[in-house]
Enzyme design. Structure first.
Site, PDB file in Angstrom:
ATOM      1  N   PRO A   9       0.788  -1.224   0.000  1.00  0.00           N
ATOM      2  CA  PRO A   9       0.000   0.000   0.000  1.00  0.00           C
ATOM      3  C   PRO A   9       0.826   1.283   0.000  1.00  0.00           C
ATOM      4  CG  PRO A   9      -0.173  -1.131   2.115  1.00  0.00           C
ATOM      5  CD  PRO A   9       0.499  -2.072   1.164  1.00  0.00           C
ATOM      6  N   ASN A  10       0.345   2.221  -0.772  1.00  0.00           N
ATOM      7  CA  ASN A  10       0.893   3.586  -0.860  1.00  0.00           C
ATOM      8  C   ASN A  10       2.223   3.705  -1.604  1.00  0.00           C
ATOM      9  OD1 ASN A  10      -1.275   4.850   0.654  1.00  0.00           O
ATOM     10  ND2 ASN A  10      -0.441   3.748   2.425  1.00  0.00           N
ATOM     11  N   ARG A  17       4.192  11.095  -1.692  1.00  0.00           N
ATOM     12  CA  ARG A  17       4.073  10.909  -0.244  1.00  0.00           C
ATOM     13  C   ARG A  17       5.398  11.228   0.465  1.00  0.00           C
ATOM     14  NH1 ARG A  17       4.736   4.505   1.203  1.00  0.00           N
ATOM     15  NH2 ARG A  17       4.006   5.255   3.211  1.00  0.00           N
ATOM     16  N   TYR A  22      10.895   9.392   1.584  1.00  0.00           N
ATOM     17  CA  TYR A  22      10.989   8.462   0.455  1.00  0.00           C
ATOM     18  C   TYR A  22      11.609   9.062  -0.805  1.00  0.00           C
ATOM     19  CZ  TYR A  22       7.865   5.789   3.455  1.00  0.00           C
ATOM     20  OH  TYR A  22       7.331   5.114   4.519  1.00  0.00           O
ATOM     21  N   ASN A  74       7.917  -5.554  -0.619  1.00  0.00           N
ATOM     22  CA  ASN A  74       7.869  -4.399   0.271  1.00  0.00           C
ATOM     23  C   ASN A  74       6.417  -4.319   0.723  1.00  0.00           C
ATOM     24  OD1 ASN A  74       7.733  -2.002   1.593  1.00  0.00           O
ATOM     25  ND2 ASN A  74       8.925  -0.842   0.078  1.00  0.00           N
ATOM     26  N   ALA A  77       3.020  -0.621   5.055  1.00  0.00           N
ATOM     27  CA  ALA A  77       2.600  -0.640   6.469  1.00  0.00           C
ATOM     28  C   ALA A  77       2.122  -2.020   6.917  1.00  0.00           C
ATOM     29  CB  ALA A  77       1.512   0.404   6.696  1.00  0.00           C
ATOM     30  N   GLU A  98      12.437  -9.431   2.106  1.00  0.00           N
ATOM     31  CA  GLU A  98      11.630  -8.241   2.429  1.00  0.00           C
ATOM     32  C   GLU A  98      12.508  -7.009   2.239  1.00  0.00           C
ATOM     33  OE1 GLU A  98       9.050  -8.271   5.926  1.00  0.00           O
ATOM     34  OE2 GLU A  98       9.998  -6.390   6.559  1.00  0.00           O
ATOM     35  N   HIS A 100      12.706  -2.552   2.224  1.00  0.00           N
ATOM     36  CA  HIS A 100      12.126  -1.253   2.571  1.00  0.00           C
ATOM     37  C   HIS A 100      13.017  -0.158   2.014  1.00  0.00           C
ATOM     38  CE1 HIS A 100       9.171  -3.059   5.151  1.00  0.00           C
ATOM     39  NE2 HIS A 100      10.129  -3.863   5.593  1.00  0.00           N
ATOM     40  N   ARG A 107      13.025   4.867  12.488  1.00  0.00           N
ATOM     41  CA  ARG A 107      11.817   5.686  12.428  1.00  0.00           C
ATOM     42  C   ARG A 107      10.938   5.454  13.667  1.00  0.00           C
ATOM     43  NH1 ARG A 107       9.144   5.092   6.742  1.00  0.00           N
ATOM     44  NH2 ARG A 107       8.011   6.919   7.532  1.00  0.00           N
TER      45      ARG A 107
END
Ligand code: DQA
Length: 149
Positions: A9-10, A17, A22, A74, A77, A98, A100, A107
Site C-alpha cells: 500500500p501507498n 508521499r 521516500y 515491500n 505498512a 523483504e 524497505h 523511524r
C-alpha cells in the site's frame, strides 16, 4: 530465473508521499530501476503494486503456482501488523526477501517491528531503490548456490 516483486500500500504514491522520507522519485522510476537491473542480470521480473492485503496474498500464491524462483516484497505498512501476509509468505518455499526504502529501524517505534520478515529469508532496509537491487542479487546468489549443491 523469474522473480516477482510485490509492492504494498501507498508505494504507488512514491514521489508524492512524504518526500523527506521516500524522496522525489516516482513509482514508475522505481519500476524502471528494477527492470533495468533485472535485464542486466538476465532475470525475468514481474513487478506489481497493490493497496490491499488480499490482492498481495493472491499474488504470493500465484507466484507459487507459476514456480517463481523468488519474491521480493515491500509490504509497506502491512509489514508491521499483517499476520495474513506473514502466513502467505510462510506458505511458499521460494526465496523471499523483504525490502524497505527507508530504514524502518530509525523511524517511529511501530515501524521497528516486522511481522512479515520472519517468513522471509532476509530483510534489506534503508537503501532506497538499491534495497530492491540487492535483493535481486541475494535471490540470484541463493539460487546459484542451490544449483551447485
Ligand atoms: C516502507 C516502510 C513502512 O513503514 C511504510 O509503511 C511504507 C514504506 C518503506 O519502504 O520504507 O509504506 O515499507
Amino acid at each position: 530465473m523469474r522473480i516477482v516483486v510485490l509492492n504494498g500500500p501507498n508505494l504507488n504514491f512514491l514521489g508524492i508521499r512524504e518526500v523527506g522520507v521516500y524522496g522525489t522519485s516516482g513509482y514508475e522510476e522505481l519500476v524502471s530501476s528494477i527492470k533495468k537491473k533485472a535485464e542486466k542480470m538476465d532475470i525475468q521480473v514481474d513487478v506489481y503494486q497493490r493497496n490491499s492485503e488480499g490482492e498481495l496474498i493472491d499474488l504470493i500464491q500465484q507466484a507459487h503456482y507459476d514456480k517463481a524462483d523468488g519474491i521480493i516484497i515491500n509490504p509497506g505498512a502491512y509489514t508491521h501488523y499483517s499476520y495474513a501476509l506473514h502466513d502467505a509468505l510462510a506458505s511458499v518455499s521460494m526465496t523471499k526477501i523483504e525490502v524497505h526504502l527507508s530504514n524502518i529501524h530509525k523511524r517511529e517505534a511501530f515501524r521497528h517491528v516486522s511481522v512479515t520478515a520472519s517468513a522471509c529469508d532476509g530483510q534489506i532496509a534503508g537503501l532506497g531503490f538499491l534495497s530492491y537491487q540487492l535483493a535481486m542479487e541475494a535471490i540470484m546468489d541463493k539460487c546459484s548456490g542451490q544449483a551447485d549443491s
